[in-house]
Design an enzyme around this catalytic site. Structure first.
Site, PDB file in Angstrom:
ATOM      1  N   ASP A   4      -3.135  -4.547 -18.059  1.00  0.00           N
ATOM      2  CA  ASP A   4      -2.223  -3.546 -18.004  1.00  0.00           C
ATOM      3  C   ASP A   4      -2.244  -2.809 -19.437  1.00  0.00           C
ATOM      4  O   ASP A   4      -1.276  -2.497 -20.147  1.00  0.00           O
ATOM      5  CB  ASP A   4      -0.802  -4.211 -17.947  1.00  0.00           C
ATOM      6  CG  ASP A   4      -0.613  -4.475 -16.634  1.00  0.00           C
ATOM      7  OD1 ASP A   4      -1.195  -4.213 -15.565  1.00  0.00           O
ATOM      8  OD2 ASP A   4      -0.061  -5.569 -16.562  1.00  0.00           O
TER       9      ASP A   4
ATOM     10  N   GLU B 230       6.238   6.522  -9.068  1.00  0.00           N
ATOM     11  CA  GLU B 230       5.059   5.958  -8.881  1.00  0.00           C
ATOM     12  C   GLU B 230       4.108   6.937  -7.719  1.00  0.00           C
ATOM     13  O   GLU B 230       3.044   7.477  -7.944  1.00  0.00           O
ATOM     14  CB  GLU B 230       4.877   4.684  -8.171  1.00  0.00           C
ATOM     15  CG  GLU B 230       5.445   3.656  -9.353  1.00  0.00           C
ATOM     16  CD  GLU B 230       5.131   2.158  -8.781  1.00  0.00           C
ATOM     17  OE1 GLU B 230       4.141   1.715  -8.433  1.00  0.00           O
ATOM     18  OE2 GLU B 230       6.162   1.135  -9.245  1.00  0.00           O
TER      19      GLU B 230
ATOM     20  N   GLY C  48       0.734  -1.062   0.113  1.00  0.00           N
ATOM     21  CA  GLY C  48       0.017   0.092  -0.020  1.00  0.00           C
ATOM     22  C   GLY C  48       0.892   1.323  -0.150  1.00  0.00           C
ATOM     23  O   GLY C  48       0.426   2.344   0.451  1.00  0.00           O
TER      24      GLY C  48
ATOM     25  N   MET D 285      -3.980  -7.428  -6.761  1.00  0.00           N
ATOM     26  CA  MET D 285      -3.495  -8.686  -7.443  1.00  0.00           C
ATOM     27  C   MET D 285      -4.371  -9.586  -8.089  1.00  0.00           C
ATOM     28  O   MET D 285      -3.925 -10.651  -8.222  1.00  0.00           O
ATOM     29  CB  MET D 285      -2.361  -9.467  -6.722  1.00  0.00           C
ATOM     30  CG  MET D 285      -1.205  -8.282  -6.040  1.00  0.00           C
ATOM     31  SD  MET D 285      -0.434  -7.497  -7.389  1.00  0.00           S
ATOM     32  CE  MET D 285       0.668  -8.888  -7.951  1.00  0.00           C
TER      33      MET D 285
ATOM     34  N   ASN E 204      -5.426   2.624 -12.859  1.00  0.00           N
ATOM     35  CA  ASN E 204      -4.220   1.544 -12.438  1.00  0.00           C
ATOM     36  C   ASN E 204      -3.106   2.077 -12.515  1.00  0.00           C
ATOM     37  O   ASN E 204      -2.730   2.926 -13.385  1.00  0.00           O
ATOM     38  CB  ASN E 204      -4.306   0.306 -13.452  1.00  0.00           C
ATOM     39  CG  ASN E 204      -3.309  -0.880 -12.887  1.00  0.00           C
ATOM     40  OD1 ASN E 204      -3.200  -0.959 -11.584  1.00  0.00           O
ATOM     41  ND2 ASN E 204      -2.563  -1.456 -13.715  1.00  0.00           N
TER      42      ASN E 204
ATOM     43  N   HIS F 252       1.081   1.099 -12.970  1.00  0.00           N
ATOM     44  CA  HIS F 252       1.859  -0.043 -13.504  1.00  0.00           C
ATOM     45  C   HIS F 252       3.358   0.323 -13.561  1.00  0.00           C
ATOM     46  O   HIS F 252       3.685   1.187 -14.081  1.00  0.00           O
ATOM     47  CB  HIS F 252       1.398  -0.740 -14.772  1.00  0.00           C
ATOM     48  CG  HIS F 252       2.154  -1.904 -15.289  1.00  0.00           C
ATOM     49  ND1 HIS F 252       1.903  -3.166 -14.591  1.00  0.00           N
ATOM     50  CD2 HIS F 252       3.205  -1.985 -16.092  1.00  0.00           C
ATOM     51  CE1 HIS F 252       2.837  -3.806 -15.386  1.00  0.00           C
ATOM     52  NE2 HIS F 252       3.516  -3.290 -16.181  1.00  0.00           N
TER      53      HIS F 252
ATOM     54  N   GLU G 102      -8.357  -5.959 -21.111  1.00  0.00           N
ATOM     55  CA  GLU G 102      -6.937  -6.585 -21.284  1.00  0.00           C
ATOM     56  C   GLU G 102      -5.899  -5.985 -20.280  1.00  0.00           C
ATOM     57  O   GLU G 102      -5.999  -4.871 -19.887  1.00  0.00           O
ATOM     58  CB  GLU G 102      -6.568  -6.202 -22.685  1.00  0.00           C
ATOM     59  CG  GLU G 102      -5.339  -6.932 -23.188  1.00  0.00           C
ATOM     60  CD  GLU G 102      -4.561  -6.143 -24.508  1.00  0.00           C
ATOM     61  OE1 GLU G 102      -3.256  -6.236 -24.479  1.00  0.00           O
ATOM     62  OE2 GLU G 102      -5.289  -5.438 -25.261  1.00  0.00           O
TER      63      GLU G 102
ATOM     64  N   LEU H 296      -9.287  -8.236 -13.225  1.00  0.00           N
ATOM     65  CA  LEU H 296     -10.585  -8.109 -13.137  1.00  0.00           C
ATOM     66  C   LEU H 296     -11.505  -8.596 -14.401  1.00  0.00           C
ATOM     67  O   LEU H 296     -10.801  -8.405 -15.596  1.00  0.00           O
ATOM     68  CB  LEU H 296     -10.977  -6.732 -13.166  1.00  0.00           C
ATOM     69  CG  LEU H 296     -10.250  -6.310 -11.566  1.00  0.00           C
ATOM     70  CD1 LEU H 296     -10.038  -4.987 -11.723  1.00  0.00           C
ATOM     71  CD2 LEU H 296     -11.219  -6.712 -10.412  1.00  0.00           C
TER      72      LEU H 296
HETATM   73  C1  GRF Z   1       3.366  -1.143  -7.546  1.00  0.00           C
HETATM   74  O1  GRF Z   1       4.537  -1.232  -8.160  1.00  0.00           O
HETATM   75  C2  GRF Z   1       2.484  -0.840  -8.471  1.00  0.00           C
HETATM   76  O2  GRF Z   1       2.909  -0.228  -9.567  1.00  0.00           O
HETATM   77  C3  GRF Z   1       1.918  -2.276  -8.837  1.00  0.00           C
HETATM   78  O3  GRF Z   1       2.037  -2.863  -7.801  1.00  0.00           O
HETATM   79  C4  GRF Z   1       2.824  -2.459  -6.813  1.00  0.00           C
HETATM   80  C5  GRF Z   1       2.351  -1.882  -5.518  1.00  0.00           C
HETATM   81  O4  GRF Z   1       3.060  -1.311  -4.565  1.00  0.00           O
HETATM   82  N1  GRF Z   1       0.572  -2.366  -9.489  1.00  0.00           N
HETATM   83  P1  GRF Z   1       2.374  -0.873  -3.375  1.00  0.00           P
HETATM   84  O5  GRF Z   1       1.394  -1.812  -2.434  1.00  0.00           O
HETATM   85  O6  GRF Z   1       1.646   0.326  -3.780  1.00  0.00           O
HETATM   86  O7  GRF Z   1       3.227  -0.467  -2.221  1.00  0.00           O
END
Ligand code: GRF
Length: 225
Positions: free
Chosen positions: A156, A185, A22, A101, A118, A120, A154, A104
């Site tokens: 990602d 991110e 998270g 994870m 999302n 990624h 599809e 969907l």
């Molecule tokens: C991140 O790298 C995100 O891009 C991917 O999963 C990871 C989640 O990390 N989808 P966190 O739970 O937000 O620390």
């Protein structure tokens, strides 16, 4: 009714879906702590009861719920209907996948068409799926990064809202590269939410048009000249 902050601005209600650590959820929590941020988290939903992100949400006084896929063996429609109902009950307007994870189904994706995004850890459309950092190293790319995009059925795939690029440096292993990407991110997820919440993103086919001025950027070169 949409929540209103102290400046009389309405704030878009987010539902954040997680499965683990998270840290991206935390970036959204931190951004939304500023009352001028145009969105707030109405619900954090995890498919795992032990996800650390649930503790982060609870600490911030945010409502949490667990919908475990294990309670719906062989019944993905039931699992997704339960998630959908919790999100709607909480008044969620935008779903943010943040390390969620479970894949969907088209049904769920269509329920939230252009209302689900999302993050990624790659520069899509390169390196969809898992293990993105090692695969980027193996491919010898000189830039890697992360992407926030609208979700399509599809995996990602979907119109791209924001990307951040980081250099791949000599001596990088997947851990070092992952850390460099993760830092970005945490910058771009709140930025993408802001753009969506301010109504500045318009989906035009496979592309997102950003309304409003965007300053010109220099090209990046790696290795530097
Ligand atoms: C991140 O790298 C995100 O891009 C991917 O999963 C990871 C989640 O990390 N989808 P966190 O739970 O937000 O620390």
């Amino acid at each position: 009714m949409a929540p209103v902050n102290d400046k009389g601005l309405t704030r878009l209600k987010l539902g954040v879906l997680i499965s683990g650590r998270g840290s991206n959820l935390q970036a959204l929590i931190d951004a939304a702590a500023d009352p001028s941020f145009p969105a707030e988290i109405a619900l954090v939903l995890s498919n795992k009861a032990d996800a650390y992100g649930l503790e982060r949400a609870a600490k911030a006084g945010i409502a949490t719920t667990v919908v475990s896929h294990r309670d719906y063996p062989g019944d993905k429609p039931g699992f997704e209907a339960a998630m959908d109902a919790r999100l709607r009950d909480a008044g969620v307007e935008l779903v943010c996948l943040a390390g969620f994870m479970r894949l969907l189904s088209p049904w769920f994706v269509n329920q939230w068409h252009d209302r689900m995004i999302n993050i990624h850890p790659s520069l899509l459309p390169s390196f969809k799926g898992l293990d993105t950092h090692q695969r980027a190293l193996d491919a010898g790319v000189r830039f890697h990064g992360c992407t926030v995009h609208y979700v399509r059925a599809e995996m990602d795939a979907g119109p791209i809202i924001v990307q951040a690029a980081v250099p791949v440096l000599p001596g990088d292993d997947d851990h070092a590269l992952a850390g460099r990407v993760l830092e970005q991110e945490h910058r771009i997820y709140p930025l993408a939410v802001r753009l969506v919440a301010e109504g500045r993103t318009r989906v035009d086919g496979d592309r997102v048009v950003i309304d409003g001025p965007v300053p010109a950027l220099p090209a990046l070169v790696n290795p530097p000249a």
